[in-house]
Design a protein around this motif. Sequence first.
Motif, short mmCIF file in Angstrom:
data_model
loop_
_atom_site.label_atom_id
_atom_site.label_comp_id
_atom_site.label_asym_id
_atom_site.label_seq_id
_atom_site.Cartn_x
_atom_site.Cartn_y
_atom_site.Cartn_z
N UNK A 6 0.83 -1.22 0.00
CA UNK A 6 0.00 0.00 0.00
C UNK A 6 0.85 1.25 0.00
N UNK A 7 0.32 2.30 -0.60
CA UNK A 7 0.96 3.62 -0.57
C UNK A 7 0.05 4.56 0.20
N UNK A 8 0.61 5.22 1.17
CA UNK A 8 -0.13 6.19 1.98
C UNK A 8 0.34 7.59 1.62
N UNK A 9 -0.60 8.50 1.58
CA UNK A 9 -0.30 9.90 1.28
C UNK A 9 -0.67 10.75 2.48
N UNK A 10 0.17 11.74 2.71
CA UNK A 10 -0.09 12.71 3.77
C UNK A 10 0.36 14.08 3.29
N UNK A 11 -0.06 15.08 3.98
CA UNK A 11 0.29 16.45 3.60
C UNK A 11 1.77 16.68 3.91
N UNK A 12 2.47 17.34 3.03
CA UNK A 12 3.91 17.59 3.20
C UNK A 12 4.15 18.83 4.06
N UNK A 13 3.35 19.86 3.85
CA UNK A 13 3.55 21.12 4.58
C UNK A 13 2.18 21.69 4.90
N UNK A 14 1.77 21.67 6.17
CA UNK A 14 0.45 22.18 6.54
C UNK A 14 0.24 23.66 6.22
N UNK A 15 1.30 24.38 5.88
CA UNK A 15 1.15 25.79 5.53
C UNK A 15 0.26 25.98 4.31
N UNK A 16 0.11 24.94 3.49
CA UNK A 16 -0.75 25.05 2.31
C UNK A 16 -2.19 25.36 2.74
N UNK A 17 -2.57 24.89 3.92
CA UNK A 17 -3.93 25.16 4.40
C UNK A 17 -4.10 26.64 4.77
N UNK A 18 -3.04 27.25 5.28
CA UNK A 18 -3.08 28.68 5.57
C UNK A 18 -3.28 29.47 4.29
N UNK A 19 -2.58 29.06 3.24
CA UNK A 19 -2.72 29.72 1.94
C UNK A 19 -4.15 29.56 1.42
N UNK A 20 -4.66 28.33 1.47
CA UNK A 20 -6.02 28.08 0.98
C UNK A 20 -7.05 28.85 1.81
N UNK A 21 -6.86 28.90 3.13
CA UNK A 21 -7.78 29.65 3.99
C UNK A 21 -7.72 31.14 3.69
N UNK A 22 -6.53 31.65 3.37
CA UNK A 22 -6.37 33.05 3.00
C UNK A 22 -7.17 33.36 1.73
N UNK A 23 -7.06 32.48 0.74
CA UNK A 23 -7.79 32.66 -0.52
C UNK A 23 -9.30 32.56 -0.27
#
Length: 141
Positions: A93-110
């Motif tokens: 199996x391959x598991x994926x996770x977020x690399x840098x949670x700062x992307x959520x700050x960017x998305x929330x800003x937008x």
Amino acid sequence: MIPATSPRVNQMPSTKPALRMKELPAGALEQVAGYFQALSEPMRLQILNLLRQQERKVGEIAELCGSTAANVSRHLSTLQQHGLVLRESRGTSAFYRIADPAVYELCDLVCGQIARQSARLIDERAAFFSNKPSPKSEKQS
């Protein structure tokens, strides 16, 4: 060679302060554009939202998105190429996770900016319609 008494020994490498877009050369701006391009697909944003909660396998993400595993894998590949997600193999199996949670700050800003623009538009339209004379007052003139 750095002497053992040097304060730099046993310290994490120093990180440079974040650059501002206005300071970037053209080649770096292309990388920034690629990053935003990776975020410009609604399915990828949905995947990022799912990974906000926990790491997940491709099949699980596909099921939650109502898509095929092949389609989700293609989107995950793009997100991985731009450093937004990390892939970890465990057995078959391959598991994926977020690399840098700062992307959520960017998305929330937008998202906040879009909400403010929508609110202003609603206010402008409401003001337009509130100044309209009623049909009854026009007949009295």
